[in-house]
Motif scaffolding. Structure first.
Motif, PDB file in Angstrom:
ATOM      1  N   ALA A  14      13.697  -0.159  -2.034  1.00 44.33           N
ATOM      2  CA  ALA A  14      13.577  -1.250  -2.859  1.00 44.33           C
ATOM      3  C   ALA A  14      14.599  -1.841  -3.401  1.00 44.33           C
ATOM      4  O   ALA A  14      15.637  -1.189  -3.947  1.00 44.33           O
ATOM      5  CB  ALA A  14      12.760  -0.644  -4.100  1.00 44.33           C
ATOM      6  N   MET A  15      14.791  -3.135  -3.328  1.00 43.01           N
ATOM      7  CA  MET A  15      16.196  -3.973  -3.881  1.00 43.01           C
ATOM      8  C   MET A  15      15.673  -4.992  -5.046  1.00 43.01           C
ATOM      9  O   MET A  15      14.696  -5.708  -4.931  1.00 43.01           O
ATOM     10  CB  MET A  15      16.490  -4.806  -2.576  1.00 43.01           C
ATOM     11  N   ALA A  16      16.287  -4.601  -6.022  1.00 43.19           N
ATOM     12  CA  ALA A  16      16.154  -5.385  -7.354  1.00 43.19           C
ATOM     13  C   ALA A  16      16.946  -6.418  -7.520  1.00 43.19           C
ATOM     14  O   ALA A  16      18.381  -6.064  -7.462  1.00 43.19           O
ATOM     15  CB  ALA A  16      16.100  -4.329  -8.505  1.00 43.19           C
ATOM     16  N   THR A  17      16.617  -7.628  -7.837  1.00 41.91           N
ATOM     17  CA  THR A  17      17.654  -8.614  -7.668  1.00 41.91           C
ATOM     18  C   THR A  17      17.473  -9.439  -9.118  1.00 41.91           C
ATOM     19  O   THR A  17      16.180  -9.399  -9.530  1.00 41.91           O
ATOM     20  CB  THR A  17      17.636  -9.617  -6.769  1.00 41.91           C
ATOM     21  N   SER A  18      18.358 -10.284  -9.496  1.00 39.90           N
ATOM     22  CA  SER A  18      18.176 -10.992 -10.814  1.00 39.90           C
ATOM     23  C   SER A  18      19.055 -12.094 -10.749  1.00 39.90           C
ATOM     24  O   SER A  18      20.054 -12.272 -10.208  1.00 39.90           O
ATOM     25  CB  SER A  18      18.293 -10.031 -12.223  1.00 39.90           C
ATOM     26  N   ALA A  19      18.899 -13.008 -11.721  1.00 41.74           N
ATOM     27  CA  ALA A  19      19.476 -14.288 -11.606  1.00 41.74           C
ATOM     28  C   ALA A  19      19.366 -15.373 -13.063  1.00 41.74           C
ATOM     29  O   ALA A  19      18.519 -14.835 -13.641  1.00 41.74           O
ATOM     30  CB  ALA A  19      18.871 -15.396 -10.846  1.00 41.74           C
TER      31      ALA A  19
ATOM     32  N   VAL B 197      22.183   3.772  -5.824  1.00 42.16           N
ATOM     33  CA  VAL B 197      23.709   3.636  -5.772  1.00 42.16           C
ATOM     34  C   VAL B 197      24.461   2.969  -6.827  1.00 42.16           C
ATOM     35  O   VAL B 197      24.048   1.930  -7.464  1.00 42.16           O
ATOM     36  CB  VAL B 197      24.144   2.676  -4.500  1.00 42.16           C
ATOM     37  N   PHE B 198      25.454   3.645  -7.641  1.00 35.93           N
ATOM     38  CA  PHE B 198      26.193   3.118  -8.584  1.00 35.93           C
ATOM     39  C   PHE B 198      27.616   2.893  -8.035  1.00 35.93           C
ATOM     40  O   PHE B 198      28.327   3.757  -7.855  1.00 35.93           O
ATOM     41  CB  PHE B 198      26.211   4.316  -9.748  1.00 35.93           C
ATOM     42  N   ASN B 199      27.970   1.654  -7.951  1.00 36.67           N
ATOM     43  CA  ASN B 199      29.276   1.217  -7.618  1.00 36.67           C
ATOM     44  C   ASN B 199      30.076   0.680  -8.885  1.00 36.67           C
ATOM     45  O   ASN B 199      31.120   0.261  -8.595  1.00 36.67           O
ATOM     46  CB  ASN B 199      29.174   0.233  -6.510  1.00 36.67           C
ATOM     47  N   TYR B 200      29.601   0.838 -10.113  1.00 35.15           N
ATOM     48  CA  TYR B 200      30.232   0.028 -11.254  1.00 35.15           C
ATOM     49  C   TYR B 200      31.969   0.631 -11.202  1.00 35.15           C
ATOM     50  O   TYR B 200      32.596   0.021 -11.849  1.00 35.15           O
ATOM     51  CB  TYR B 200      29.564   0.439 -12.391  1.00 35.15           C
ATOM     52  N   HIS B 201      32.008   1.973 -10.816  1.00 33.64           N
ATOM     53  CA  HIS B 201      33.249   2.473 -11.058  1.00 33.64           C
ATOM     54  C   HIS B 201      34.430   2.006 -10.173  1.00 33.64           C
ATOM     55  O   HIS B 201      35.512   2.286 -10.129  1.00 33.64           O
ATOM     56  CB  HIS B 201      33.179   4.020 -11.286  1.00 33.64           C
ATOM     57  N   LEU B 202      33.716   1.362  -9.077  1.00 37.12           N
ATOM     58  CA  LEU B 202      34.786   0.877  -7.996  1.00 37.12           C
ATOM     59  C   LEU B 202      34.860  -0.486  -8.019  1.00 37.12           C
ATOM     60  O   LEU B 202      35.834  -0.959  -7.480  1.00 37.12           O
ATOM     61  CB  LEU B 202      33.821   1.041  -6.637  1.00 37.12           C
ATOM     62  N   ASP B 203      34.023  -1.326  -8.621  1.00 39.99           N
ATOM     63  CA  ASP B 203      34.215  -2.934  -8.509  1.00 39.99           C
ATOM     64  C   ASP B 203      33.234  -3.613  -9.527  1.00 39.99           C
ATOM     65  O   ASP B 203      32.538  -2.950 -10.239  1.00 39.99           O
ATOM     66  CB  ASP B 203      34.043  -3.532  -7.270  1.00 39.99           C
TER      67      ASP B 203
ATOM     68  N   ALA C  95       0.901  -1.139  -0.032  1.00 35.91           N
ATOM     69  CA  ALA C  95       0.006  -0.021  -0.033  1.00 35.91           C
ATOM     70  C   ALA C  95       0.877   1.130  -0.055  1.00 35.91           C
ATOM     71  O   ALA C  95       0.631   2.202   0.547  1.00 35.91           O
ATOM     72  CB  ALA C  95      -1.051  -0.086   1.108  1.00 35.91           C
ATOM     73  N   LEU C  96       1.803   1.404  -0.984  1.00 33.06           N
ATOM     74  CA  LEU C  96       2.807   2.480  -0.955  1.00 33.06           C
ATOM     75  C   LEU C  96       2.760   2.959  -2.566  1.00 33.06           C
ATOM     76  O   LEU C  96       2.434   2.251  -3.415  1.00 33.06           O
ATOM     77  CB  LEU C  96       4.024   1.854  -0.704  1.00 33.06           C
ATOM     78  N   ALA C  97       3.166   4.121  -2.396  1.00 36.16           N
ATOM     79  CA  ALA C  97       3.265   4.681  -3.819  1.00 36.16           C
ATOM     80  C   ALA C  97       4.846   4.835  -4.588  1.00 36.16           C
ATOM     81  O   ALA C  97       5.632   4.574  -3.537  1.00 36.16           O
ATOM     82  CB  ALA C  97       2.908   6.116  -3.984  1.00 36.16           C
ATOM     83  N   LEU C  98       5.254   5.072  -5.621  1.00 38.06           N
ATOM     84  CA  LEU C  98       6.502   4.886  -5.891  1.00 38.06           C
ATOM     85  C   LEU C  98       7.305   6.180  -5.266  1.00 38.06           C
ATOM     86  O   LEU C  98       8.498   6.027  -4.778  1.00 38.06           O
ATOM     87  CB  LEU C  98       6.771   5.038  -7.272  1.00 38.06           C
ATOM     88  N   ASP C  99       6.737   7.359  -5.163  1.00 33.42           N
ATOM     89  CA  ASP C  99       7.288   8.424  -4.350  1.00 33.42           C
ATOM     90  C   ASP C  99       7.736   7.976  -3.022  1.00 33.42           C
ATOM     91  O   ASP C  99       8.238   9.049  -2.362  1.00 33.42           O
ATOM     92  CB  ASP C  99       6.535   9.718  -4.711  1.00 33.42           C
ATOM     93  N   GLU C 100       7.017   6.987  -2.366  1.00 32.75           N
ATOM     94  CA  GLU C 100       7.411   6.759  -1.169  1.00 32.75           C
ATOM     95  C   GLU C 100       8.770   5.776  -0.885  1.00 32.75           C
ATOM     96  O   GLU C 100       8.932   5.645   0.266  1.00 32.75           O
ATOM     97  CB  GLU C 100       6.266   6.270  -0.369  1.00 32.75           C
ATOM     98  N   VAL C 101       9.228   5.651  -1.993  1.00 33.53           N
ATOM     99  CA  VAL C 101      10.291   4.592  -1.983  1.00 33.53           C
ATOM    100  C   VAL C 101      11.470   5.734  -2.169  1.00 33.53           C
ATOM    101  O   VAL C 101      11.906   6.362  -2.899  1.00 33.53           O
ATOM    102  CB  VAL C 101      10.431   3.824  -3.337  1.00 33.53           C
ATOM    103  N   HIS C 102      12.567   5.515  -0.996  1.00 34.45           N
ATOM    104  CA  HIS C 102      13.443   6.462  -0.828  1.00 34.45           C
ATOM    105  C   HIS C 102      14.588   6.156  -1.671  1.00 34.45           C
ATOM    106  O   HIS C 102      15.533   6.997  -2.091  1.00 34.45           O
ATOM    107  CB  HIS C 102      13.728   6.697   0.749  1.00 34.45           C
ATOM    108  N   TYR C 103      14.923   4.797  -1.789  1.00 40.67           N
ATOM    109  CA  TYR C 103      16.116   4.342  -2.591  1.00 40.67           C
ATOM    110  C   TYR C 103      15.781   3.197  -3.162  1.00 40.67           C
ATOM    111  O   TYR C 103      14.846   2.295  -2.817  1.00 40.67           O
ATOM    112  CB  TYR C 103      17.404   4.038  -1.844  1.00 40.67           C
ATOM    113  N   LEU C 104      16.286   2.930  -4.586  1.00 40.59           N
ATOM    114  CA  LEU C 104      16.152   1.775  -5.319  1.00 40.59           C
ATOM    115  C   LEU C 104      17.414   1.307  -5.456  1.00 40.59           C
ATOM    116  O   LEU C 104      18.283   2.114  -6.505  1.00 40.59           O
ATOM    117  CB  LEU C 104      15.509   2.174  -6.783  1.00 40.59           C
TER     118      LEU C 104
END
Length: 322
Positions: free
Chosen positions: A303-308, A269-275, A235-244
């Motif tokens: 929100a945490m998006a994962t894939s496999a 968070v973009f860590n591609y330049h680190l590792d 029962a949340l809206a997208l603008d209530e997500v602080h980080y994806l």
């Protein structure tokens, strides 16, 4: 006990060993700059060849147990999550870690869903502890993904950013740091044979078996669908997500997803330049960075998006409880 079940504490480990991008290019006989998009970082972190994976898993697990001063007799489940390519075949790394930690009364088992396994294990652990709130669960996310890559095979270059990490989550009802508000998973089995492991000289090596267009778009569509389902459930809206947060496997997918959602890049968070892509630990490493930087407050939604491989996708909504 607070009554709410969630992540009481967690720890992440990024190994100090590394393989340079230049070496990866040279070993595969590729042109200079050929890996700049796949691996923007100058290196990818890898476990020490002489140290077994379970040792790293036990190290992070011991850290959270020690920090929370939890009696190991209360741990009812040890769930080891990853790709299924363990230190030895026909063997339980979950049981090995439990043995090392002195956890003697738990059900120890593995969850194999590649980089989506940790999110799956978290959901299982949350449900188990909800039924038995006097107990706790230990979820371990540990993979030596660098081991399954043939670095001499230029056809496997899309996976050359695969690295290693270990993460441990302590799940309980004792004033959790994070509560799981919603979690949704999906698999599109039509992609299941695109990548397969092959046994060669005692190693499992991943091979790409065929080309097929549309995978990047499939990722974006799946993440968008699952996020919508999670928001509806909570029962949340997208603008209530602080980080994806998203697995650091493909920066193009990451940027395209944010664009599709019209979600600000500064709230990711973009860590591609680190590792490189450090498996199922990517999002927890990013979450640790946000917490250490003081960028999260009680009530914030992450929100945490994962894939496999499979291919499978997951979306989890976590609320910062403390």
């Amino acid at each position: 006990m607070s009554g709410a079940v969630g992540v009481t504490d967690f720890e992440t480990l990024v190994p100090t060993g590394a393989i340079s991008r230049e070496d990866l290019v040279r070993w595969a006989g590729m042109a200079p700059g050929a890996l700049d998009e796949i691996l923007p970082a100058p290196k990818v972190s890898v476990f020490d060849a002489g140290i077994p994976d379970w040792h790293y898993a036990a190290e992070v697990a011991a850290a959270v147990i020690g920090r929370q001063a939890i009696d190991t007799a209360r741990i009812g489940w040890v769930i080891y999550c990853g790709s299924g390519v363990w230190d030895a075949p026909f063997w339980s790394p979950a049981a090995k870690v439990a043995s090392e930690l002195g956890v003697e009364h738990a059900h120890c088992f593995e969850v194999v869903n590649f980089c989506n396994a940790g999110a799956t294990g978290l959901g299982i652990a949350r449900d188990k502890v909800a039924e038995h709130p006097e107990q706790a669960a230990l979820v371990i996310i540990c993979d030596r993904l660098s081991r399954v890559i043939d670095r001499a095979d230029a056809q496997s270059s899309a996976l050359f950013n695969f690295g290693d990490s270990a993460t441990a989550l302590l799940i309980g009802a004792d004033h959790p740091l994070l509560t799981l508000r919603a979690c949704e998973m999906r698999t599109d089995p039509s992609w299941c044979d695109m990548y397969q492991g092959q046994l060669r000289d005692g190693r499992t090596l991943v091979r790409k078996r065929y080309e097929r267009k549309g995978l990047r778009q499939r990722y974006i569509d799946a993440f968008t669908e699952l996020l919508g389902l999670c928001l509806s459930r909570a029962a949340l809206a997208l603008d209530e997500v602080h980080y994806l947060l998203i697995n650091q496997g493909d920066q193009g997918v990451h940027e395209s997803l944010l664009e599709r959602l019209d979600f600000p890049a500064e709230r990711s968070v973009f860590n591609y330049h680190l590792d490189g892509h450090l498996g199922g630990g990517d999002n927890w490493i990013a979450l640790r960075q946000l917490l250490q930087a003081g960028r999260l407050r009680s009530g914030d939604i992450v929100a945490m998006a994962t894939s496999a491989m499979g291919f499978s996708w997951g979306m989890s909504l976590l609320e910062v409880s403390q």
